[in-house]
Design a protein around this motif. Sequence first.
Motif, PDB file in Angstrom:
ATOM      1  N   ILE A  86       0.850  -1.173   0.000  1.00 17.54           N
ATOM      2  CA  ILE A  86       0.000   0.000   0.000  1.00 17.54           C
ATOM      3  C   ILE A  86       0.892   1.231   0.000  1.00 17.54           C
ATOM      4  O   ILE A  86       1.908   1.264   0.691  1.00 17.54           O
ATOM      5  CB  ILE A  86      -0.905  -0.020   1.251  1.00 17.54           C
ATOM      6  CG1 ILE A  86      -1.835   1.181   1.287  1.00 17.54           C
ATOM      7  CG2 ILE A  86      -0.111  -0.046   2.518  1.00 17.54           C
ATOM      8  CD1 ILE A  86      -2.823   1.087   2.449  1.00 17.54           C
ATOM      9  N   LEU A  87       0.570   2.205  -0.818  1.00 23.04           N
ATOM     10  CA  LEU A  87       1.232   3.505  -0.773  1.00 23.04           C
ATOM     11  C   LEU A  87       0.183   4.541  -0.369  1.00 23.04           C
ATOM     12  O   LEU A  87      -0.842   4.676  -1.038  1.00 23.04           O
ATOM     13  CB  LEU A  87       1.837   3.877  -2.125  1.00 23.04           C
ATOM     14  CG  LEU A  87       3.049   3.065  -2.579  1.00 23.04           C
ATOM     15  CD1 LEU A  87       3.606   3.643  -3.882  1.00 23.04           C
ATOM     16  CD2 LEU A  87       4.141   3.014  -1.526  1.00 23.04           C
ATOM     17  N   GLU A  88       0.459   5.222   0.730  1.00 21.48           N
ATOM     18  CA  GLU A  88      -0.434   6.269   1.217  1.00 21.48           C
ATOM     19  C   GLU A  88       0.347   7.575   1.285  1.00 21.48           C
ATOM     20  O   GLU A  88       1.414   7.639   1.898  1.00 21.48           O
ATOM     21  CB  GLU A  88      -0.976   5.928   2.606  1.00 21.48           C
ATOM     22  CG  GLU A  88      -1.910   7.012   3.144  1.00 21.48           C
ATOM     23  CD  GLU A  88      -2.346   6.795   4.593  1.00 21.48           C
ATOM     24  OE1 GLU A  88      -3.292   7.455   5.033  1.00 21.48           O
ATOM     25  OE2 GLU A  88      -1.714   5.961   5.285  1.00 21.48           O
ATOM     26  N   CYS A  89      -0.171   8.608   0.643  1.00 17.47           N
ATOM     27  CA  CYS A  89       0.434   9.924   0.760  1.00 17.47           C
ATOM     28  C   CYS A  89       0.356  10.370   2.218  1.00 17.47           C
ATOM     29  O   CYS A  89      -0.656  10.159   2.884  1.00 17.47           O
ATOM     30  CB  CYS A  89      -0.307  10.916  -0.131  1.00 17.47           C
ATOM     31  SG  CYS A  89       0.258  12.613   0.012  1.00 17.47           S
ATOM     32  N   ALA A  90       1.432  10.980   2.709  1.00 17.95           N
ATOM     33  CA  ALA A  90       1.435  11.446   4.095  1.00 17.95           C
ATOM     34  C   ALA A  90       0.345  12.486   4.334  1.00 17.95           C
ATOM     35  O   ALA A  90      -0.102  12.679   5.464  1.00 17.95           O
ATOM     36  CB  ALA A  90       2.802  12.028   4.442  1.00 17.95           C
ATOM     37  N   GLY A  91      -0.100  13.136   3.263  1.00 15.25           N
ATOM     38  CA  GLY A  91      -1.161  14.135   3.390  1.00 15.25           C
ATOM     39  C   GLY A  91      -2.562  13.594   3.175  1.00 15.25           C
ATOM     40  O   GLY A  91      -3.526  14.377   3.116  1.00 15.25           O
ATOM     41  N   ASN A  92      -2.711  12.271   3.058  1.00 17.27           N
ATOM     42  CA  ASN A  92      -4.046  11.685   2.892  1.00 17.27           C
ATOM     43  C   ASN A  92      -4.966  12.167   4.016  1.00 17.27           C
ATOM     44  O   ASN A  92      -4.572  12.193   5.180  1.00 17.27           O
ATOM     45  CB  ASN A  92      -3.938  10.155   2.903  1.00 17.27           C
ATOM     46  CG  ASN A  92      -5.227   9.478   2.473  1.00 17.27           C
ATOM     47  OD1 ASN A  92      -5.980  10.002   1.650  1.00 17.27           O
ATOM     48  ND2 ASN A  92      -5.493   8.300   3.014  1.00 17.27           N
ATOM     49  N   LYS A  93      -6.178  12.591   3.656  1.00 15.05           N
ATOM     50  CA  LYS A  93      -7.201  13.091   4.592  1.00 15.05           C
ATOM     51  C   LYS A  93      -6.858  14.466   5.186  1.00 15.05           C
ATOM     52  O   LYS A  93      -7.480  14.891   6.157  1.00 15.05           O
ATOM     53  CB  LYS A  93      -7.477  12.087   5.724  1.00 15.05           C
ATOM     54  CG  LYS A  93      -7.885  10.687   5.254  1.00 15.05           C
ATOM     55  CD  LYS A  93      -8.348   9.814   6.418  1.00 15.05           C
ATOM     56  CE  LYS A  93      -8.725   8.421   5.964  1.00 15.05           C
ATOM     57  NZ  LYS A  93      -9.264   7.587   7.050  1.00 15.05           N
ATOM     58  N   ARG A  94      -5.894  15.170   4.587  1.00 13.30           N
ATOM     59  CA  ARG A  94      -5.506  16.478   5.122  1.00 13.30           C
ATOM     60  C   ARG A  94      -6.695  17.421   5.249  1.00 13.30           C
ATOM     61  O   ARG A  94      -6.766  18.243   6.172  1.00 13.30           O
ATOM     62  CB  ARG A  94      -4.433  17.106   4.226  1.00 13.30           C
ATOM     63  CG  ARG A  94      -4.001  18.490   4.701  1.00 13.30           C
ATOM     64  CD  ARG A  94      -2.968  19.109   3.788  1.00 13.30           C
ATOM     65  NE  ARG A  94      -1.649  18.531   3.991  1.00 13.30           N
ATOM     66  CZ  ARG A  94      -0.852  18.108   3.012  1.00 13.30           C
ATOM     67  NH1 ARG A  94      -1.261  18.181   1.765  1.00 13.30           N
ATOM     68  NH2 ARG A  94       0.338  17.616   3.284  1.00 13.30           N
TER      69      ARG A  94
END
Length: 355
Positions: A86-94
């Motif tokens: 899984i790759l999740e952007c650190a800003g996911n759900k910002r």
Amino acid sequence: MSNPQDRLNEPTLSTRGLQPENKETPISFLNTDIVPSHLFFKRNHFSYPKLTYSNYWLPINGLVKTPKIFSLQEIVKLPSKTIKVILECAGNKRSLFEPKVFGEQWEKGAISQGYWTGVSLTTLLEATGINPKAKEVLIEGYDKGKRTDKNNEYSYSRSLPLDKALDPDTIIAYEYNSQPIPFKHGYPLRLIVPNWYGMASVKWIKQISLISSEFKGPYQSIDYVYYPNKENDTDSFPVTIMNVNSTIQEPVHMEILNTGTHVIKGIAWTGAGEVSKVEVSTDHGDTWLEAEIEPTYRSYGWVSWTYEWSVYDPGEYTIMSKSTDTLGRTQPLKPFWNRKGYGYNAIDKVEVKIE
């Protein structure tokens, strides 16, 4: 042949920015846990690089015993492995932070997963030999440009501590879901760092260098750092391992439903250990009941979960999901606020109306 009407009904990426291109996966409308490449989220700091694939070489230099330059053909012939990551952007759900923070206003779709195939980074480093003075492995991408806070031009570069770089599952990938990685996702070579937020998985690798000191590039010392205080940098620390998290996929936020039985479904993931349970609440968190987690072999991907909800009283409801991992980490009611908006992992919520 596929029906053109079916294509019209397919989900599409949601646009957060065009220059550079940043787009979200339609996370609520996936019908598989392997995200096809055309629905994989796109996160860029700069315009796409210009590369000449026919003359592509990967240098490994710095604190190595024998610097080497690998051709793409050589790398593809080395022993490979395929891992689900899984790759999740650190800003996911910002966009969910309160008070609001500046940056791309990602909702819940800056996350995707699939099967990556490549060579362990440690295989390449063993071929060059590691100087005992080496402390970090620096990976530079071909993408570059100017930052809003600096006048100089920078390449997108990140380092890994030596132990993480030597993890056998940290790979130099050249395929995604058994096909060459699409250009917009890092072709021909992309670093894949399981369990860490996506900023570590550098695209379009230009070169790899072993260094003896802590890397201070702006995408490591300025960005991708948790700043707990709005006014100063006190108590800051780097963004690395993904937080335990979950997302409700169905029903969607503000949906209107009939009375009866509905399946609440979603995904849960963690960057440490494994997801051990997912709980659902439909009464503002007064009571929590365990959802059913689909069996999965150990991987670096998310788990899918479902909960059957019978509701016969019309009204407005808040559905909540909470994930816990084997290290005892649980999603908090409120997120850890930080001024760049990284690592949001508060209990997920959607509002629905029952008629």
